[in-house]
Design a protein around this motif. Structure first.
Motif: not given
Length: 97
Positions: A30-37, A50-51
C-alpha cells in the motif's frame, strides 16, 4: 507483481500491533502503490484517500496466498482496526480502501 517486500518486524513487534507477516506485506504494498501514478486519489475535507482495488493486492502479492476480494477486505479491516488505514465510505461499496 511487486518484486520485493519490506516488512519492519521490529516496528510491528515494538508497536504491539496485532499484525502478521501478510499484514506487513500488504502495508508495504500500500505504501508503494499509493505513491504511484496508477493510484487514484480522493480528497475529502482535510483527508486524502487512495483507491486500492482488492484485485490489485491479489495481483501484486501472490506469495501471500490471498485469492479472493473478501480475503483482502478482511486484511484491510485488520489494518484499519490497528489504526494504519481508514476506509472512505464510498469505497466500501466499490471494494477498495
Amino acid at each position: 507483481m511487486k518484486y520485493s517486500i519490506t516488512v519492519n518486524q521490529l516496528a510491528i513487534v515494538q508497536s504491539g500491533l496485532d499484525l502478521d507477516l501478510v499484514d506487513g506485506a500488504i502495508f508495504d504494498m500500500l505504501s508503494g502503490y499509493t505513491n504511484s501514478i496508477a493510484c487514484k486519489k480522493k480528497t475529502s475535507g482535510d483527508a486524502i484517500y487512495f483507491n486500492v482495488p482488492y484485485q490489485k493486492v491479489i495481483e501484486e502479492l501472490p506469495i501471500c496466498g490471498l485469492k479472493t476480494p473478501d480475503s483482502v477486505y478482511r486484511r484491510f479491516k485488520k489494518l484499519e482496526q490497528n489504526g494504519l488505514i481508514q476506509f472512505h465510505e464510498e469505497n466500501k461499496k466499490n471494494k477498495q480502501v
